[in-house]
Scaffold this active site. Sequence first.
Site, PDB file in Angstrom:
ATOM      1  N   SER A 124       0.825  -1.205   0.000  1.00  0.00           N
ATOM      2  CA  SER A 124       0.000   0.000   0.000  1.00  0.00           C
ATOM      3  C   SER A 124       0.861   1.257   0.000  1.00  0.00           C
ATOM      4  O   SER A 124       1.925   1.304   0.620  1.00  0.00           O
ATOM      5  CB  SER A 124      -0.910   0.011   1.230  1.00  0.00           C
ATOM      6  OG  SER A 124      -1.564   1.260   1.379  1.00  0.00           O
ATOM      7  N   GLN A 144       1.002  -0.512  -4.871  1.00  0.00           N
ATOM      8  CA  GLN A 144      -0.334   0.083  -4.983  1.00  0.00           C
ATOM      9  C   GLN A 144      -0.223   1.592  -4.818  1.00  0.00           C
ATOM     10  O   GLN A 144       0.406   2.081  -3.882  1.00  0.00           O
ATOM     11  CB  GLN A 144      -1.268  -0.492  -3.919  1.00  0.00           C
ATOM     12  CG  GLN A 144      -2.664   0.112  -3.912  1.00  0.00           C
ATOM     13  CD  GLN A 144      -2.793   1.303  -2.978  1.00  0.00           C
ATOM     14  OE1 GLN A 144      -2.019   1.436  -2.034  1.00  0.00           O
ATOM     15  NE2 GLN A 144      -3.741   2.176  -3.253  1.00  0.00           N
ATOM     16  N   TYR A 146      -2.043   5.240  -4.294  1.00  0.00           N
ATOM     17  CA  TYR A 146      -3.061   6.269  -4.101  1.00  0.00           C
ATOM     18  C   TYR A 146      -2.514   7.495  -4.818  1.00  0.00           C
ATOM     19  O   TYR A 146      -1.519   8.069  -4.403  1.00  0.00           O
ATOM     20  CB  TYR A 146      -3.304   6.538  -2.614  1.00  0.00           C
ATOM     21  CG  TYR A 146      -4.162   5.492  -1.954  1.00  0.00           C
ATOM     22  CD1 TYR A 146      -5.502   5.346  -2.310  1.00  0.00           C
ATOM     23  CD2 TYR A 146      -3.642   4.654  -0.971  1.00  0.00           C
ATOM     24  CE1 TYR A 146      -6.300   4.378  -1.710  1.00  0.00           C
ATOM     25  CE2 TYR A 146      -4.435   3.687  -0.357  1.00  0.00           C
ATOM     26  CZ  TYR A 146      -5.760   3.554  -0.738  1.00  0.00           C
ATOM     27  OH  TYR A 146      -6.547   2.593  -0.143  1.00  0.00           O
ATOM     28  N   THR A 172      -5.452   2.313  -7.166  1.00  0.00           N
ATOM     29  CA  THR A 172      -6.755   2.267  -6.492  1.00  0.00           C
ATOM     30  C   THR A 172      -7.572   3.479  -6.903  1.00  0.00           C
ATOM     31  O   THR A 172      -7.136   4.625  -6.728  1.00  0.00           O
ATOM     32  CB  THR A 172      -6.577   2.218  -4.970  1.00  0.00           C
ATOM     33  OG1 THR A 172      -5.904   1.005  -4.631  1.00  0.00           O
ATOM     34  CG2 THR A 172      -7.923   2.255  -4.266  1.00  0.00           C
ATOM     35  N   LYS A 251      -7.723  -0.903  -9.820  1.00  0.00           N
ATOM     36  CA  LYS A 251      -8.442  -1.558  -8.729  1.00  0.00           C
ATOM     37  C   LYS A 251      -9.662  -0.725  -8.336  1.00  0.00           C
ATOM     38  O   LYS A 251      -9.546   0.475  -8.083  1.00  0.00           O
ATOM     39  CB  LYS A 251      -7.517  -1.734  -7.522  1.00  0.00           C
ATOM     40  CG  LYS A 251      -8.155  -2.424  -6.319  1.00  0.00           C
ATOM     41  CD  LYS A 251      -7.105  -2.667  -5.239  1.00  0.00           C
ATOM     42  CE  LYS A 251      -7.699  -3.312  -3.998  1.00  0.00           C
ATOM     43  NZ  LYS A 251      -8.490  -2.358  -3.196  1.00  0.00           N
ATOM     44  N   HIS A 275     -13.419  -2.517  -2.422  1.00  0.00           N
ATOM     45  CA  HIS A 275     -12.566  -2.111  -1.296  1.00  0.00           C
ATOM     46  C   HIS A 275     -12.940  -2.876  -0.021  1.00  0.00           C
ATOM     47  O   HIS A 275     -12.884  -2.338   1.082  1.00  0.00           O
ATOM     48  CB  HIS A 275     -12.687  -0.600  -1.060  1.00  0.00           C
ATOM     49  CG  HIS A 275     -11.404   0.052  -0.634  1.00  0.00           C
ATOM     50  ND1 HIS A 275     -10.638   0.792  -1.499  1.00  0.00           N
ATOM     51  CD2 HIS A 275     -10.748   0.093   0.554  1.00  0.00           C
ATOM     52  CE1 HIS A 275      -9.579   1.270  -0.865  1.00  0.00           C
ATOM     53  NE2 HIS A 275      -9.619   0.843   0.394  1.00  0.00           N
ATOM     54  N   ARG A 278     -15.391  -1.227   2.366  1.00  0.00           N
ATOM     55  CA  ARG A 278     -14.987  -0.126   3.234  1.00  0.00           C
ATOM     56  C   ARG A 278     -15.300   1.255   2.661  1.00  0.00           C
ATOM     57  O   ARG A 278     -15.186   2.250   3.377  1.00  0.00           O
ATOM     58  CB  ARG A 278     -13.484  -0.213   3.531  1.00  0.00           C
ATOM     59  CG  ARG A 278     -13.127  -1.380   4.439  1.00  0.00           C
ATOM     60  CD  ARG A 278     -11.630  -1.511   4.634  1.00  0.00           C
ATOM     61  NE  ARG A 278     -10.998  -0.313   5.153  1.00  0.00           N
ATOM     62  CZ  ARG A 278     -11.029   0.057   6.433  1.00  0.00           C
ATOM     63  NH1 ARG A 278     -11.703  -0.649   7.325  1.00  0.00           N
ATOM     64  NH2 ARG A 278     -10.399   1.148   6.835  1.00  0.00           N
ATOM     65  N   ASP A 306     -11.180  -9.116  -5.924  1.00  0.00           N
ATOM     66  CA  ASP A 306     -10.820  -8.712  -4.568  1.00  0.00           C
ATOM     67  C   ASP A 306     -12.111  -8.445  -3.800  1.00  0.00           C
ATOM     68  O   ASP A 306     -13.112  -8.044  -4.389  1.00  0.00           O
ATOM     69  CB  ASP A 306      -9.973  -7.436  -4.628  1.00  0.00           C
ATOM     70  CG  ASP A 306      -9.798  -6.769  -3.280  1.00  0.00           C
ATOM     71  OD1 ASP A 306      -8.975  -7.259  -2.498  1.00  0.00           O
ATOM     72  OD2 ASP A 306     -10.483  -5.759  -3.001  1.00  0.00           O
ATOM     73  N   ARG A 310     -12.546 -15.632   1.640  1.00  0.00           N
ATOM     74  CA  ARG A 310     -12.130 -16.160   2.932  1.00  0.00           C
ATOM     75  C   ARG A 310     -11.585 -17.589   2.860  1.00  0.00           C
ATOM     76  O   ARG A 310     -10.861 -18.011   3.749  1.00  0.00           O
ATOM     77  CB  ARG A 310     -13.308 -16.139   3.926  1.00  0.00           C
ATOM     78  CG  ARG A 310     -13.850 -14.741   4.225  1.00  0.00           C
ATOM     79  CD  ARG A 310     -12.864 -13.928   5.028  1.00  0.00           C
ATOM     80  NE  ARG A 310     -13.387 -12.608   5.368  1.00  0.00           N
ATOM     81  CZ  ARG A 310     -13.221 -11.521   4.629  1.00  0.00           C
ATOM     82  NH1 ARG A 310     -12.547 -11.597   3.483  1.00  0.00           N
ATOM     83  NH2 ARG A 310     -13.693 -10.349   5.010  1.00  0.00           N
TER      84      ARG A 310
END
Length: 382
Positions: A124, A144, A146, A172, A251, A275, A278, A306, A310
């Site tokens: 990230s 990744q 931002y 992202t 993404k 996300h 979120r 994504d 689980r």
Amino acid sequence: MGFTDFQRDIYGDAGAPPYSVNLPALEEAARAVMSVEAFQYLAGSAGDEATARANRASFDSWRIVPRMLTGPDDPPSLSVELFGQTYPAPVALAPVAAQTIMHPDGERAAAAAAASVGLPFVLSSFASHSLESIASVGGPRWFQLYWPFDDEITASLLSRASQSGYSALVVTLDAWVVGFRPRELDLGYNPFLKGIGLATPLSDPVFRARTAGLSDARRAELWAKLVQGRAHSWAELEFLRANWPGPILLKGILHPDDARRAVDHGMDGIIVSNHGGRQLGGTVSSLQALPEIARAVGSQCTVALDSGLRTGADALKALALGARFVLLGRPYLWGLALDGEPGVRHVLRSLLADLETSLALTGRTLSTLTPSDLVRGDGTLW
């Protein structure tokens, strides 16, 4: 050597593991060792968390239909080629910010665990360790972004990542405004405002030169303004392409038309993602959006899934519905909170053994797995 050796080891000399191989069960175990703020930050989602629930419900809405006497390899290979590189399984570790709030070693532990099994670790932009520090861990790694509203700073970040051996860029798109997250808001908690998760921007030479003389706290405020508040445009993707030598993945794509536009703008991959629930409450689940997007772009670019995954069976369903690979998020952070690098490695070995076993019992290989190997939970055929 197959990933199911993990099971044989447990039944043999290794004995029972220190924590469950049932990955959903790790959430409550991790909660017991995490601070309230860290747990709610990781576990929480936007709004009333309907999107997060939808992510899980979508996986449950599909059922696998195994085929018999098909003679797959024993076990079938999980090896996959992505962007010119071969990986042992179609799984990457999703970018998650500020991982030192879960464990002091943070991203360094997670990256080391990924390296130990050969999976790509996606770092990230808001990591607790700089991109150079994570590069020193070794293993396959992607960066990744931002995306800052400053071309010189963006170019500096991309140059640092490329020179540090990050082979793919994950951009992202869905977080240019922070989602409305009640669990965080109720606690008044934001790790970035406490200076956590800012190692890469605070070590960037261009950004530091622009903010010379300011405290790191003030720099953190300015960084937030650089990456949030408005969205970028499709036309601006040309800048990323001109400044990044490798594959670029977008993404946050959830609509087939956006997937087509990504192809038109020369993107190499699409990560179908909300996300992890979120950002926006009440959105379509990632798995629900996946089949139409996969059909829309075909083989023109690589499609990944994504959000909400689980188990190994979850991964199998996503691969059957058109994903070339999947990204694992929260489960590996529960492992991180429990035991650092060994905890993450435990999660990865559990997931991969589960996926390998599930694929074998389905009677398919990665190359023969198709939507016809699933039915709707209500019995409706694909």
